[in-house]
Write a protein that holds these residues in place. Sequence first.
Motif, PDB file in Angstrom:
ATOM      1  N   ASP A 107      -1.345   4.560  -1.822  1.00 44.74           N
ATOM      2  CA  ASP A 107      -2.765   4.011  -2.141  1.00 44.74           C
ATOM      3  C   ASP A 107      -2.577   2.684  -1.881  1.00 44.74           C
ATOM      4  O   ASP A 107      -1.561   1.886  -1.776  1.00 44.74           O
ATOM      5  CB  ASP A 107      -2.881   4.190  -3.837  1.00 44.74           C
ATOM      6  CG  ASP A 107      -3.404   5.785  -4.049  1.00 44.74           C
ATOM      7  OD1 ASP A 107      -3.396   6.591  -3.273  1.00 44.74           O
ATOM      8  OD2 ASP A 107      -3.309   5.929  -5.515  1.00 44.74           O
ATOM      9  N   ASP A 109      -4.236   0.363  -3.963  1.00 45.93           N
ATOM     10  CA  ASP A 109      -4.272  -0.630  -5.055  1.00 45.93           C
ATOM     11  C   ASP A 109      -2.954  -0.896  -5.747  1.00 45.93           C
ATOM     12  O   ASP A 109      -3.032  -1.383  -6.704  1.00 45.93           O
ATOM     13  CB  ASP A 109      -5.177   0.153  -6.037  1.00 45.93           C
ATOM     14  CG  ASP A 109      -4.708   1.605  -6.508  1.00 45.93           C
ATOM     15  OD1 ASP A 109      -3.505   1.905  -5.900  1.00 45.93           O
ATOM     16  OD2 ASP A 109      -5.079   2.229  -7.236  1.00 45.93           O
ATOM     17  N   GLN A 111      -0.422   0.626  -6.881  1.00 45.73           N
ATOM     18  CA  GLN A 111       0.040   1.409  -8.036  1.00 45.73           C
ATOM     19  C   GLN A 111       1.233   2.269  -7.457  1.00 45.73           C
ATOM     20  O   GLN A 111       2.139   2.546  -8.413  1.00 45.73           O
ATOM     21  CB  GLN A 111      -0.964   2.595  -8.432  1.00 45.73           C
ATOM     22  CG  GLN A 111      -2.282   1.747  -9.098  1.00 45.73           C
ATOM     23  CD  GLN A 111      -3.305   2.573  -9.740  1.00 45.73           C
ATOM     24  OE1 GLN A 111      -4.039   3.357  -9.121  1.00 45.73           O
ATOM     25  NE2 GLN A 111      -2.931   2.918 -11.003  1.00 45.73           N
ATOM     26  N   ARG A 222      -3.285  -0.613 -11.757  1.00 43.21           N
ATOM     27  CA  ARG A 222      -4.092  -1.028 -10.570  1.00 43.21           C
ATOM     28  C   ARG A 222      -4.286  -2.602 -10.813  1.00 43.21           C
ATOM     29  O   ARG A 222      -4.497  -3.291 -11.709  1.00 43.21           O
ATOM     30  CB  ARG A 222      -5.531  -0.255 -10.770  1.00 43.21           C
ATOM     31  CG  ARG A 222      -6.273  -0.747  -9.616  1.00 43.21           C
ATOM     32  CD  ARG A 222      -7.704   0.207  -9.839  1.00 43.21           C
ATOM     33  NE  ARG A 222      -7.930   1.155  -8.736  1.00 43.21           N
ATOM     34  CZ  ARG A 222      -8.254   0.968  -7.582  1.00 43.21           C
ATOM     35  NH1 ARG A 222      -8.682  -0.330  -7.211  1.00 43.21           N
ATOM     36  NH2 ARG A 222      -8.360   1.929  -6.663  1.00 43.21           N
TER      37      ARG A 222
HETATM   38 MN    MN Z   1      -5.255   4.108  -7.768  1.00 41.91          MN
END
Ligand code: MN
Length: 379
Positions: A107, A109, A111, A222
């Motif tokens: 991802d 973001d 994470q 996030r």
């Molecule tokens: Mn996420």
Amino acid sequence: MPEATLADAAPLSRCRTPTLAVVVPTYNEAENVPILVARLEQALAGIDWELIFVDDDSPDGTAQRVRAIACTNPHLRVLQRIGRRGLSSACIEGMLATSAPFVAVMDADLQHDEGLLPEMLRLLRSEPLDLVVGSRYVSGGEVGTWDRRRASMSRLATRLGQRLIKADLKDPMSGFFMLRAEVLQGCVRDMSAVGYKILLDLFATHPGPLRFRELPYRFRPREAGQSKLDNAVLWEYLLMLIQKWIGPMIPARFIAFSLIGASGVLVHMLVLWLAFKLAGSSFLVGQTIAALVAMTSNFFLNNLLTYSDMRLRGWDLLRGWLSFVAACSIGALANVGIASWLFQAHSFWVLSALAGILVGAVWNYAVTAVYTWKRPKAA
Ligand code: MN
Ligand code: GDD
């Protein structure tokens, strides 16, 4: 000889392909992009890698942000999809856009723990493995700060998923993994590519068991922007499970369309009861109003759920609604026509009715798929 053939014949030592491609799906992640690039730069020092962002034309200009950084950073590429949405399909298309032998998905973001990537690569290169999964549910892994609803949603989805794939994968919902590119290339045509659950899709589709290992990591909160995981995503997940269960012959959208159609019957009955029984309208008026309300609710539900990736908005909604009602009215005529014709011939009333419903449903689905939810011109 054409150039492509020359390149094909190049010995491995002259091969200029990066070893690892990191594929990152993005939707409104402009703020996270520079941070992710910097962290990958650090984590992947000493490895020949490329970074492919697959952006669904984010309104916040994520794709443009990537291009700006790419000016000075040759690792970066962006695949910008117009008029499309979907996490799984974004990951798949990103993975197919590289010729690197190893491909990771993570991802944007922040994470996922990019520090795991070198170890994933090492394992894939040195052991007989197809896939290494970053896992929150093996010992040492963590889901971090999640509210209770999100945590229990994830647990339920995980359990359902494990039943589907019959592999002892502790975190089948993980969106963080690395695999040999040929594993994907071998089964990509049979994948359902809807929704969020690409890893499950891969496990469920791959002929024969996948050789995998799970590595623990802590799912971080996030950094910027918002999660796109909402109820529509859960619905898509259920659809994917049903799809895998009944096989690829019947398209997932048709299943969704039929389920919504069934909900329309309930709406119809309710409205008819209100108009005919409570408000004292004539049956014909009640039936007409009920049919219109049911079609309208079907239209909006399909727009929200069946076609969430190509949702109609603004004036398109009106055009879509008109074409939907027109198509379904013809479908209703076909339904009644076929059912009464069969009933006259055989007088099995249940079978006649079911045949009528099936013909009507297939007609409605086929026609609205072409006229109501048209593919955007650019796709
Ligand atoms: Mn996420
Ligand atoms: N191209 C594209 N198109 N990217 C998308 C889309 C889309 O429609 N929807 C989401 N993304 C991108 C986001 O920008 C982000 O980089 C990544 O996909 C994950 O989306 P999030 O919205 O942050 O998902 P999440 O954190 O709630 O879910 C994560 O955890 C799940 C496990 O609970 C993801 O890793 C899931 O894959 C994972 O299953």
